[in-house]
Write a protein that holds these residues in place. Structure first.
Motif, mmCIF file in Angstrom:
data_model
loop_
_atom_site.group_PDB
_atom_site.id
_atom_site.type_symbol
_atom_site.label_atom_id
_atom_site.label_comp_id
_atom_site.label_asym_id
_atom_site.label_seq_id
_atom_site.Cartn_x
_atom_site.Cartn_y
_atom_site.Cartn_z
ATOM 1 N N MET A 109 0.844 -1.176 0.000
ATOM 2 C CA MET A 109 0.000 0.000 0.000
ATOM 3 C C MET A 109 0.894 1.245 0.000
ATOM 4 S SD MET A 109 -3.037 0.697 2.647
ATOM 5 C CE MET A 109 -4.495 1.385 2.021
ATOM 6 N N GLY A 110 0.651 2.168 -0.928
ATOM 7 C CA GLY A 110 1.494 3.350 -1.080
ATOM 8 C C GLY A 110 1.044 4.524 -0.244
ATOM 9 N N TYR A 111 1.869 5.516 -0.221
ATOM 10 C CA TYR A 111 1.597 6.746 0.520
ATOM 11 C C TYR A 111 0.779 7.687 -0.360
ATOM 12 C CZ TYR A 111 2.322 11.176 2.880
ATOM 13 O OH TYR A 111 2.128 12.372 3.517
ATOM 14 N N LYS A 112 -0.242 8.266 0.182
ATOM 15 C CA LYS A 112 -1.060 9.245 -0.528
ATOM 16 C C LYS A 112 -0.962 10.573 0.225
ATOM 17 C CE LYS A 112 -5.588 10.018 -2.464
ATOM 18 N NZ LYS A 112 -6.927 9.481 -2.671
#
Length: 138
Positions: free
Chosen positions: A1-4
């Motif tokens: 899961m990436g950083y937003k």
């Protein structure tokens, strides 16, 4: 899961005493639209036939970024925070607001308050930090 990254918003500050009490909350700009805005600003400042289109683009980009404001029209009714609302304002006034928006995005801070020491040197700043060379030691 990436950083937003979180979306950034600004409450604009105005140095002009005639704008005291004005509150304008706006969104920031993503990098692409920011570059478009700066190109439009440069075109507007250069003048010529493209200046009007550049001004319209800048105004529309700003109108799209307005979250809310406390501006009233000539009829003492609240102006909508839209392009239609902007169209009823003097251009100089609108450009002052847009400049404050750009200052906020660019991180330009307000001037120091009158009670500031105005950058006078502290005692610590006067302490020499260099170590004298061996040939100068007595």
């Amino acid at each position: 899961m990436g950083y937003k990254p979180k979306k950034k918003g600004y409450r604009l500050r105005f140095e002009d005493p005639d704008m005291d009490g004005l509150v304008v909350d706006v969104r920031g700009l993503k990098t692409g639209p920011y570059l478009e805005f700066q190109a439009a600003r440069a075109t507007r400042e250069a003048g010529g036939t493209a200046a009007q289109g550049a001004t319209e683009l800048m105004l529309q980009m700003f109108a799209d970024a307005i979250i809310e404001w406390n501006l009233d029209g000539d009829d003492d009714q609240p102006l909508p925070p839209t392009m239609d609302g902007l169209r009823t304002l003097d251009l100089d006034f609108t450009m002052d607001i847009i400049n404050a928006w750009m200052d906020a995005i660019n991180g330009v801070s307000a001037p120091l308050p009158q009670t500031s020491t105005d950058g006078s040197t502290s005692v610590e700043a006067s302490i020499p930090m260099d170590v004298p060379s061996a040939s100068l030691a007595s």
